[in-house]
Structures are given as structure tokens and as C-alpha cells.
Design a protein around this motif. Structure first.
Motif, PDB file in Angstrom:
ATOM      1  N   LEU A   1      -7.746  -8.937  -2.380  1.00 52.11           N
ATOM      2  CA  LEU A   1      -7.872 -10.161  -1.597  1.00 52.11           C
ATOM      3  C   LEU A   1      -7.494  -9.920  -0.141  1.00 52.11           C
ATOM      4  CD1 LEU A   1      -6.473 -12.715  -4.188  1.00 52.11           C
ATOM      5  CD2 LEU A   1      -8.818 -12.599  -3.356  1.00 52.11           C
ATOM      6  N   ASN A   2      -6.508  -9.071   0.082  1.00 49.90           N
ATOM      7  CA  ASN A   2      -6.126  -8.725   1.457  1.00 49.90           C
ATOM      8  C   ASN A   2      -7.256  -8.010   2.191  1.00 49.90           C
ATOM      9  OD1 ASN A   2      -3.585  -9.848   1.525  1.00 49.90           O
ATOM     10  ND2 ASN A   2      -2.534  -7.977   0.899  1.00 49.90           N
ATOM     11  N   LEU A   3      -8.095  -7.296   1.444  1.00 48.69           N
ATOM     12  CA  LEU A   3      -9.226  -6.578   2.035  1.00 48.69           C
ATOM     13  C   LEU A   3     -10.425  -7.489   2.280  1.00 48.69           C
ATOM     14  CD1 LEU A   3      -9.037  -3.278  -0.049  1.00 48.69           C
ATOM     15  CD2 LEU A   3      -8.603  -3.514   2.402  1.00 48.69           C
ATOM     16  N   GLY A   4     -10.269  -8.774   1.926  1.00 48.66           N
ATOM     17  CA  GLY A   4     -11.336  -9.727   2.170  1.00 48.66           C
ATOM     18  C   GLY A   4     -12.339  -9.863   1.044  1.00 48.66           C
ATOM     19  N   VAL A   5     -12.043  -9.316  -0.143  1.00 51.13           N
ATOM     20  CA  VAL A   5     -12.948  -9.450  -1.288  1.00 51.13           C
ATOM     21  C   VAL A   5     -12.917 -10.902  -1.764  1.00 51.13           C
ATOM     22  CG1 VAL A   5     -13.449  -8.668  -3.633  1.00 51.13           C
ATOM     23  CG2 VAL A   5     -12.526  -7.055  -1.947  1.00 51.13           C
ATOM     24  N   PRO A   6     -14.057 -11.554  -1.969  1.00 54.07           N
ATOM     25  CA  PRO A   6     -14.077 -12.942  -2.423  1.00 54.07           C
ATOM     26  C   PRO A   6     -13.298 -13.126  -3.729  1.00 54.07           C
ATOM     27  CG  PRO A   6     -16.255 -12.274  -1.708  1.00 54.07           C
ATOM     28  CD  PRO A   6     -15.417 -11.027  -1.729  1.00 54.07           C
ATOM     29  N   PRO A   7     -12.536 -14.213  -3.849  1.00 55.98           N
ATOM     30  CA  PRO A   7     -11.708 -14.442  -5.038  1.00 55.98           C
ATOM     31  C   PRO A   7     -12.474 -14.368  -6.351  1.00 55.98           C
ATOM     32  CG  PRO A   7     -11.101 -15.977  -3.318  1.00 55.98           C
ATOM     33  CD  PRO A   7     -12.324 -15.252  -2.827  1.00 55.98           C
ATOM     34  N   GLN A   8     -13.722 -14.887  -6.372  1.00 52.05           N
ATOM     35  CA  GLN A   8     -14.471 -14.867  -7.626  1.00 52.05           C
ATOM     36  C   GLN A   8     -14.834 -13.450  -8.045  1.00 52.05           C
ATOM     37  OE1 GLN A   8     -15.483 -16.261  -4.810  1.00 52.05           O
ATOM     38  NE2 GLN A   8     -17.654 -15.849  -4.365  1.00 52.05           N
ATOM     39  N   VAL A   9     -15.020 -12.556  -7.054  1.00 53.78           N
ATOM     40  CA  VAL A   9     -15.305 -11.158  -7.368  1.00 53.78           C
ATOM     41  C   VAL A   9     -14.048 -10.489  -7.923  1.00 53.78           C
ATOM     42  CG1 VAL A   9     -15.996  -8.922  -6.424  1.00 53.78           C
ATOM     43  CG2 VAL A   9     -17.125 -11.013  -5.634  1.00 53.78           C
ATOM     44  N   VAL A  10     -12.895 -10.788  -7.311  1.00 50.43           N
ATOM     45  CA  VAL A  10     -11.630 -10.240  -7.797  1.00 50.43           C
ATOM     46  C   VAL A  10     -11.369 -10.719  -9.220  1.00 50.43           C
ATOM     47  CG1 VAL A  10      -9.137 -10.138  -7.418  1.00 50.43           C
ATOM     48  CG2 VAL A  10     -10.695 -10.130  -5.463  1.00 50.43           C
ATOM     49  N   ARG A  11     -11.625 -11.984  -9.459  1.00 52.18           N
ATOM     50  CA  ARG A  11     -11.429 -12.537 -10.808  1.00 52.18           C
ATOM     51  C   ARG A  11     -12.274 -11.789 -11.829  1.00 52.18           C
ATOM     52  NH1 ARG A  11     -14.373 -17.982 -11.899  1.00 52.18           N
ATOM     53  NH2 ARG A  11     -16.034 -16.423 -11.777  1.00 52.18           N
ATOM     54  N   ASP A  12     -13.520 -11.503 -11.492  1.00 52.00           N
ATOM     55  CA  ASP A  12     -14.400 -10.802 -12.423  1.00 52.00           C
ATOM     56  C   ASP A  12     -13.958  -9.356 -12.643  1.00 52.00           C
ATOM     57  OD1 ASP A  12     -15.870 -13.087 -12.641  1.00 52.00           O
ATOM     58  OD2 ASP A  12     -17.509 -12.431 -11.340  1.00 52.00           O
ATOM     59  N   ILE A  13     -13.430  -8.719 -11.604  1.00 53.17           N
ATOM     60  CA  ILE A  13     -12.976  -7.341 -11.740  1.00 53.17           C
ATOM     61  C   ILE A  13     -11.807  -7.239 -12.708  1.00 53.17           C
ATOM     62  CG2 ILE A  13     -11.792  -5.450 -10.517  1.00 53.17           C
ATOM     63  CD1 ILE A  13     -13.505  -6.144  -8.061  1.00 53.17           C
ATOM     64  N   VAL A  14     -10.825  -8.121 -12.544  1.00 50.24           N
ATOM     65  CA  VAL A  14      -9.609  -8.016 -13.371  1.00 50.24           C
ATOM     66  C   VAL A  14      -9.699  -8.813 -14.664  1.00 50.24           C
ATOM     67  CG1 VAL A  14      -8.172  -7.563 -11.355  1.00 50.24           C
ATOM     68  CG2 VAL A  14      -8.435  -9.911 -12.157  1.00 50.24           C
ATOM     69  N   GLY A  15     -10.728  -9.650 -14.807  1.00 51.42           N
ATOM     70  CA  GLY A  15     -10.926 -10.363 -16.071  1.00 51.42           C
ATOM     71  C   GLY A  15     -10.059 -11.584 -16.260  1.00 51.42           C
ATOM     72  N   HIS A  16      -9.754 -12.291 -15.161  1.00 45.41           N
ATOM     73  CA  HIS A  16      -9.023 -13.549 -15.296  1.00 45.41           C
ATOM     74  C   HIS A  16      -9.943 -14.615 -15.865  1.00 45.41           C
ATOM     75  CE1 HIS A  16      -5.844 -12.463 -12.028  1.00 45.41           C
ATOM     76  NE2 HIS A  16      -5.406 -12.188 -13.230  1.00 45.41           N
ATOM     77  N   SER A  17      -9.411 -15.477 -16.726  1.00 44.74           N
ATOM     78  CA  SER A  17     -10.223 -16.545 -17.299  1.00 44.74           C
ATOM     79  C   SER A  17     -10.407 -17.693 -16.320  1.00 44.74           C
ATOM     80  CB  SER A  17      -9.573 -17.070 -18.584  1.00 44.74           C
ATOM     81  OG  SER A  17      -8.258 -17.539 -18.319  1.00 44.74           O
TER      82      SER A  17
ATOM     83  N   HIS B   1      -1.090  -6.995 -10.686  1.00 45.79           N
ATOM     84  CA  HIS B   1      -0.947  -7.941  -9.580  1.00 45.79           C
ATOM     85  C   HIS B   1      -1.208  -7.257  -8.243  1.00 45.79           C
ATOM     86  CE1 HIS B   1       1.883 -10.599 -12.215  1.00 45.79           C
ATOM     87  NE2 HIS B   1       0.625 -10.674 -12.572  1.00 45.79           N
ATOM     88  N   THR B   2      -0.812  -5.983  -8.149  1.00 46.63           N
ATOM     89  CA  THR B   2      -1.058  -5.216  -6.933  1.00 46.63           C
ATOM     90  C   THR B   2      -2.553  -5.137  -6.638  1.00 46.63           C
ATOM     91  OG1 THR B   2       0.926  -3.865  -7.248  1.00 46.63           O
ATOM     92  CG2 THR B   2      -0.794  -2.947  -5.845  1.00 46.63           C
ATOM     93  N   CYS B   3      -3.330  -4.848  -7.666  1.00 48.48           N
ATOM     94  CA  CYS B   3      -4.788  -4.754  -7.515  1.00 48.48           C
ATOM     95  C   CYS B   3      -5.354  -6.061  -6.983  1.00 48.48           C
ATOM     96  CB  CYS B   3      -5.421  -4.409  -8.870  1.00 48.48           C
ATOM     97  SG  CYS B   3      -7.230  -4.396  -8.858  1.00 48.48           S
TER      98      CYS B   3
ATOM     99  N   VAL C   1       0.823  -1.204   0.000  1.00 48.74           N
ATOM    100  CA  VAL C   1       0.000   0.000   0.000  1.00 48.74           C
ATOM    101  C   VAL C   1       0.866   1.266   0.000  1.00 48.74           C
ATOM    102  CG1 VAL C   1      -1.664   1.359   1.336  1.00 48.74           C
ATOM    103  CG2 VAL C   1      -2.025  -1.095   1.029  1.00 48.74           C
ATOM    104  N   PRO C   2       1.917   1.363   0.826  1.00 51.41           N
ATOM    105  CA  PRO C   2       2.777   2.559   0.776  1.00 51.41           C
ATOM    106  C   PRO C   2       3.437   2.751  -0.592  1.00 51.41           C
ATOM    107  CG  PRO C   2       3.126   1.388   2.826  1.00 51.41           C
ATOM    108  CD  PRO C   2       2.279   0.501   1.978  1.00 51.41           C
TER     109      PRO C   2
END
Length: 230
Positions: free
Chosen positions: A185-201, A178-180, A33-34
Motif C-alpha cells: 500500500l505504501n508503494l501505491g498498489v490499489p487496496p483491492q489488488v493488495v486484498r487479492d494478493i494476500v487473500g483477505h475476505s 502485515h508487512t506485505c 523496509v530495513p
């Protein structure tokens, strides 16, 4: 093979004995974060400040950022659509569709992104007015100084200068993506939501990035274990 197995000519399917290796992804967890804040501070007066905000907050790929059009952005509704990407094809820069269905996506815009984009649009209008004789309008959010699609090398040079100012060593531009992933994930966002945000297949890619633990993370984890057992 399957027919022979069914007819019991061959007692078992030998193909099932073949083990397909799991793909290995060379990743870097990205910035703390810094460090991320240092990037935004270093980029604050840069013409591409909003680009770095989107890269860190939304995890957009380089080609997605350079292919983004104003018509794909709804600042009032607070959304952004990824519908094309800028790629070099046969030696020429071309706009192409995202490579997978998951890459084409609609992403909500947090206020930091909306504010950065509003400011960027004002800056771009002034830039276009100053260069109206040579400006070529393509409707891009992050064009060159003439309005044309930006050469990826120009973004690489921009990142090199900002990276140096922020004291980040050899950190790659792609590590902002990768930072995003890691910070969400460190903030507790569910992995599937993170995947959808960044567009991982595949969610495996998302978790592989997260699992690339730093030495400090390992040290902290083992210290906690030692404290629990001591």
C-alpha cells in the motif's frame, strides 16, 4: 416482525435500532523496509529462506506456506496457487481447503520469489538425497527434514532464531503478512489488488492493517501539518 411492520401493527422495525459493532482486528503493521531486509539477511543461509521470502513478498499465511506443494508452483510461468493449507484438526495435522473463496487464489511470482524457490528446490533435492532412507515424499515445498508435513512449532522456533538475529524483539511470524500489506500500500498498489494478493475476505481487513499507524508515522504527519501552518 417484518409482517407486523407491513400491517402497521408495529409502527417501525425495532431491530433496525440495534447497532452491530464493527469487528476489531488486533494488528501490527509489521516491519519497516530495513527490518524486512534484516530478516532476509538473517535467513539467507537457512533451509527455509525461500519461505521467508514468500511470507514477506506475497503475505502467505503460515498454513498456506506449510501446505504449499511443488505442483502448485509454476516457476517458468511465474505463478503460485493457494489451494490447500496445513492445519491441526482434532489434534492431527491435516491438509484442508482454504477457509474462504478469497483465500484460494493464484498469485504472480516476482523474480525474487522465483530465484529463491529455484535455489530452494536444489537444496531440497540434496537434502532428500542425503536422507533417502528416511525421506517420505509428500510433494511439499516446505516439509520437515524428512519430507513430512512440518510441525508449526518447528517454524515458530525457526522464526524465533531469525527474529533474534535480526533484532526484532517480540515480532510475530504473522506480522510478516502485515508487512506485505503495508509495504504494498505504501508503494501505491490499489487496496483491492493488495486484498487479492494476500487473500483477505474483506477489504476492510486490508485497510485496518494499513490504518494501524505507528508513532513515527503520526509524528511525520503532524510535522508536515505544522510546517504547512507555520
Amino acid at each position: 416482525m417484518e409482517c407486523a411492520v407491513r400491517e402497521e401493527i408495529i409502527p417501525r422495525n425495532a431491530a433496525k435500532l440495534v447497532k452491530v459493532p464493527v469487528p476489531k482486528y488486533k494488528v501490527n503493521r509489521g516491519l519497516t523496509v530495513p527490518q524486512a531486509r534484516a530478516v532476509l539477511k538473517a535467513a539467507r543461509e537457512h533451509r527455509l529462506y525461500a519461505l521467508y521470502v514468500l511470507a514477506l513478498c506475497l503475505g502467505l499465511r503460515r498454513g498456506e506456506l506449510l501446505g504449499l506443494r511443488w505442483e502448485d508452483v509454476d516457476l517458468d510461468g511465474g505463478t503460485l496457487e493457494v489451494v490447500q493449507t496445513l492445519q491441526r484438526v482434532a489434534g492431527r495435522l491435516q491438509f484442508v481447503r482454504p477457509k474462504t473463496e478469497d483465500s484460494a487464489r493464484t498469485v504472480p511470482l516476482p523474480s525474487i520469489c522465483v530465484e529463491a524457490l529455484r535455489e530452494h528446490r536444489k537444496r531440497q533435492f540434496a537434502e532428500r538425497s542425503d536422507r533417502w532412507q528416511e525421506w517420505e515424499e509428500h510433494g511439499l515445498v516446505f516439509p520437515s527434514r524428512r519430507g513430512t508435513p512440518m510441525e508449526p512449532d518447528n517454524l515458530r522456533r525457526s522464526w524465533g532464531a531469525i527474529r533474534k538475529t535480526a533484532g526484532l524483539g517480540e515480532m510475530r511470524f504473522h506480522d510478516l503478512r502485515h508487512t506485505c500489506v503495508t509495504l504494498l500500500l505504501n508503494l501505491g498498489v490499489p487496496p483491492q489488488v493488495v486484498r487479492d494478493i494476500v487473500g483477505h475476505s474483506d477489504i476492510e481487513v486490508t485497510m485496518t492493517i494499513y490504518a494501524h499507524a505507528s508513532l513515527d508515522d503520526k509524528r511525520t504527519a503532524l510535522r508536515k501539518l505544522g510546517d504547512a501552518l507555520g
